[in-house]
Scaffold this motif. Sequence first.
Motif: not given
Length: 198
Positions: A33-36, A55-61
């Motif tokens: 999966i591409d989650l970029t 997960f490149n450059a992904s943000r998780h809050t």
Amino acid sequence: MADVIEGESFRNEDWYGEEMVERAYQRCTFHGIDLTESLTRGAVFTECTFGNVRFNASRHTDSAFLRCTFQRSNFFEAEFTGCKLVGSTFAECTLRPLRITGGDWSFVGLPGADLHGVTIDGVRMREVDLTGANLAGAAVTGTDLSGAQLHGVNVERCDLRRSDLSALDPTTSRGLRDALIVPEQAVVIAQALGFRIG
């Protein structure tokens, strides 16, 4: 929180820039999966498997990845803020540069991980497995590493100020040169070496 998606398998899908707000997945498989540049906020993944996920450059809050397995996934420039990853494991993942701020990463498995240059601040990482991990040049500040497995860890040039180093045995470390600590931490390390402070 949305209805829980349970036992689904997602393969080779493009989720570039996807926003996952308060979604819930349980025992799901994500492969290729591409989650970029994706974003999660208040999402919960429980006992899920991520294989070859970007997960490149992904943000998780304020999201949770509980007892999840990450295999051969890429976290280039990913950020986790206030997230809970308790009991998750990482194998053959690209984890740098990575930024982790706050949250709970206790019991996470990161043996042999290349974490040099990453930023970890104010994170609860009790009993985390960092056996043989490379933290050279990283910043691991204000972090609870009590009970951590640190055999063979490399912390050369690592900023360790305000972190709990009670589990660090300098005699089993691969590198300590130029690691940055405060005087109180030096006392803990001296005691680990058998010195009496008088």
